[in-house]
Scaffold this active site. Structure first.
Site, short mmCIF file in Angstrom:
data_model
loop_
_atom_site.label_atom_id
_atom_site.label_comp_id
_atom_site.label_asym_id
_atom_site.label_seq_id
_atom_site.Cartn_x
_atom_site.Cartn_y
_atom_site.Cartn_z
N ASP A 92 0.81 -1.21 0.00
CA ASP A 92 0.00 0.00 0.00
C ASP A 92 0.84 1.26 0.00
O ASP A 92 1.90 1.31 0.64
CB ASP A 92 -0.87 0.03 1.26
CG ASP A 92 -2.16 -0.73 1.07
OD1 ASP A 92 -3.15 -0.13 0.65
OD2 ASP A 92 -2.16 -1.94 1.34
N ASP A 135 -3.89 3.62 -1.57
CA ASP A 135 -4.97 3.73 -0.59
C ASP A 135 -5.77 5.01 -0.85
O ASP A 135 -5.18 6.08 -1.08
CB ASP A 135 -4.33 3.80 0.81
CG ASP A 135 -5.36 3.70 1.92
OD1 ASP A 135 -5.97 2.63 2.07
OD2 ASP A 135 -5.54 4.70 2.65
N GLU A 187 -7.35 2.40 -5.03
CA GLU A 187 -8.59 2.11 -4.30
C GLU A 187 -9.47 3.34 -4.47
O GLU A 187 -9.18 4.41 -3.92
CB GLU A 187 -8.29 1.88 -2.82
CG GLU A 187 -9.54 1.57 -2.03
CD GLU A 187 -9.51 2.09 -0.60
OE1 GLU A 187 -10.32 1.63 0.20
OE2 GLU A 187 -8.70 2.98 -0.29
N HIS A 191 -10.22 -6.54 2.93
CA HIS A 191 -10.19 -6.45 4.39
C HIS A 191 -11.15 -5.38 4.90
O HIS A 191 -11.24 -5.19 6.11
CB HIS A 191 -8.76 -6.16 4.85
CG HIS A 191 -8.27 -4.82 4.40
ND1 HIS A 191 -7.89 -4.55 3.10
CD2 HIS A 191 -8.14 -3.65 5.06
CE1 HIS A 191 -7.53 -3.28 3.00
NE2 HIS A 191 -7.68 -2.71 4.16
N ASP A 192 -11.84 -4.66 4.02
CA ASP A 192 -12.73 -3.58 4.44
C ASP A 192 -14.21 -3.92 4.29
O ASP A 192 -15.06 -3.11 4.66
CB ASP A 192 -12.48 -2.33 3.58
CG ASP A 192 -11.16 -1.68 3.90
OD1 ASP A 192 -10.69 -1.81 5.04
OD2 ASP A 192 -10.59 -1.04 3.00
#
Ligand code: NOJ
Length: 525
Positions: free
Chosen positions: A99, A201, A268, A326-327
């Site tokens: 990231d 990110d 993202e 993971h979100d």
């Protein structure tokens, strides 16, 4: 293929580091843990690993709050561990990205400590400091993605600082060219060290409107609540805090750095409108952006997901495909494991880069995490367990043991999530009919059919419920209807998500990859 576009042939895999594999018995995943699982990932057919942040961090957001951008956090290992992991991955033919988290740093980063120390510190302008509108009144009405105002008051200098996530994640001021220079030098540092790129990110946050005006509040009928943020966030039209025109210049400069290194940048960007998302792509943007339609879509048996996929694939040949992360709630929880595999099969043949999230290949549903054991700052701040990201972050089930072979400790940083033996890699590897082996076969078939992802798909008119596209002689089809459905024509079956060796009507939630059988030409008379 040019040196730069290796990712067009890659299947990516997100490793959520804290929960992947713990090598040193502290209940927290680490880089040597990932190293010990490289053979597994290679066996599965993964080409590209996305490691979530391994940098130094106080872990208020489990690594997404960075206090030193040029070092590995001791909880994850050492720089030498990272070097070894990258080298061994490269030897196996895998690339490694991580990231780039630069909308914000940690509030423990030395830049922020200096910035906070006085109004005339040279680092003051690395962050967004403003006086309040009055006593106890933040400078504007912005809210944080994780709830509450996007501003925190600091008594020391009697000003407020901005943070679109938690107060421990102060936003960098992208209007300050020194910030851009620092970040570019950090990117070069890691690319020179061997990383093959970055997952950027919150790629559409970063720049803010220079005047920091209030965001308009949305009328109630325009509020659409989706997971991944608290309700407050969705009540505003985010005209001034995200998605600013200045982003394009930031992305363009990053793209030049990445291209110099043959590296990949994937953003993202939560934009559900594929056209708007595609507007970010092109020679000047990042190489790819994740399409969130399949992650955020509501479950709908009428093939809505397939429609979304089709719209996104039509808008751009360079999007990255994922169903979980993971979100967000896991795909198998929202779709069921069979439908999720069928959707993965559809994305596998499209241009762009498909990604699995760790455990997708096992058909994992959300893990069970009791509210009083929540670790996610979003769940803690929003006070809303429904938006708890912990459920998709419980430890990876490697073996049918109490601690899942994830750790040698009795406890992990999150509960183990109530996994069963059938969920584990160990059990599924031995079962040729497991969802794990179905994923493995799919990833390997993809390698044998380069035409698929390199040719623009033609979407076919099919029976209701059936979704299909063709690239050259190859067809990928999935049945999202409730009854068996068949494609016309003579076919060779290259892959099916279920156990079958011959083509035939597709069962509900089955997907297949077929090759058209060439008919012999009629004999000349
Ligand atoms: C997106 C990351 O995926 C998420 O985990 C994190 O909390 C926010 N960005 C803030 O960095």
């Amino acid at each position: 293929m040019t040196r730069q576009d290796w990712w067009a042939d890659a299947v990516g895999y997100e490793v959520y580091l804290p929960s992947f594999c713990d090598s040193d018995g502290d209940g927290w995943g680490d880089l040597p843990g990932v190293l010990s699982k490289l053979d597994y990932l290679h066996w599965l057919g993964v080409d590209l690993l996305w490691l979530t942040p391994f940098y130094r961090s106080p872990m208020h957001d489990h690594g997404y709050d960075i206090s030193d951008y040029r070092d590995v956090d001791p909880r994850f290992g050492t720089l030498a561990d990272l070097d070894r992991l990258i080298d061994e991955a490269h030897e196996l033919g895998m690339r490694v990205i991580s990231d780039l988290v630069v909308n914000h740093s940690s509030n423990e980063h030395p830049w922020f400590l200096m910035s906070r120390s006085s109004k005339d510190n040279p680092y003051r302008d690395h962050y967004l400091w403003r006086p309040g509108r009055g006593p106890g009144q933040p400078p504007n009405n912005w809210v944080a993605t994780f709830g509450g105002p996007a501003w925190t008051y600091d008594e020391h200098t009697d000003e407020w600082y901005a943070h679109l996530f938690t107060p421990e994640q102060p936003d960098l001021d992208w209007g300050n060219p020194k910030v851009a220079d620092e970040v570019e030098s950090i990117m070069r540092f890691w690319l020179d060290r061997g990383l093959d790129g970055f997952r950027v990110d919150t790629a559409h946050y970063l720049a803010k409107h220079p005047d920091l005006p209030d965001n308009p509040r949305l009328p109630a009928d325009r509020v659409r609540l989706i997971g991944g943020a608290v309700a407050d966030w969705y009540h505003y039209d985010h005209q001034h805090d995200i998605g600013q025109p200045a982003l394009h210049d930031i992305h363009r400069r990053w793209r030049m750095i990445a291209d110099d290194h043959g590296a990949f940048l994937v953003g993202e960007t939560h934009m559900l409108d594929p056209g708007a998302l595609a507007g970010y792509l092109g020679r000047d943007g990042l190489h790819s952006y994740f399409y969130f339609g399949l992650i955020q879509a509501e479950v709908d048996a009428g093939g809505t997901e397939a429609d979304l996929l089709r719209a996104a694939a039509t808008a751009s040949p360079a999007l990255s495909w994922a169903q979980s992360s993971h979100d967000w709630s896991r795909a198998a929880t929202r779709y069921g494991a069979a439908r999720s595999l069928a959707l993965t099969t559809l994305t596998i043949g499209l241009p762009g880069t498909p990604f699995l999230y760790q455990g997708d290949e096992l058909g994992l549903v959300n893990g069970v995490v009791p509210a009083d054991q929540a670790q996610d700052p979003l769940a803690k701040r929003g006070g809303n367990h429904e938006h708890n990201r912990d459920a998709s972050r419980t430890p990876m089930p490697w073996r049918a043991e109490e601690n899942l072979g994830f750790t040698s400790a009795d406890k992990a940083w999150l509960p183990f999530g109530d996994r069963t033996p059938a969920d584990t890699v160990e059990v599924q590897q031995q079962d040729p009919h497991s969802i794990l082996n179905a994923h493995r076969r799919l990833l390997h078939v993809r390698r044998e059919l380069p035409d698929l992802r390199r040719t623009e798909p033609t979407w076919l008119d099919t029976a209701p419920g059936l979704v299909a596209y063709q690239c050259g002689n190859t067809v990928v089809a999935a049945n999202f209807g409730t009854a068996p459905a068949e494609l016309d024509g003579d076919w060779l079956l290259r892959y099916s998500t279920v156990d079958r060796t011959e083509p035939g009507p597709l069962a509900p939630d089955e997907a297949v990859i077929l090759e058209r059988v060439a008919r012999p030409s009629p004999p000349a008379s």
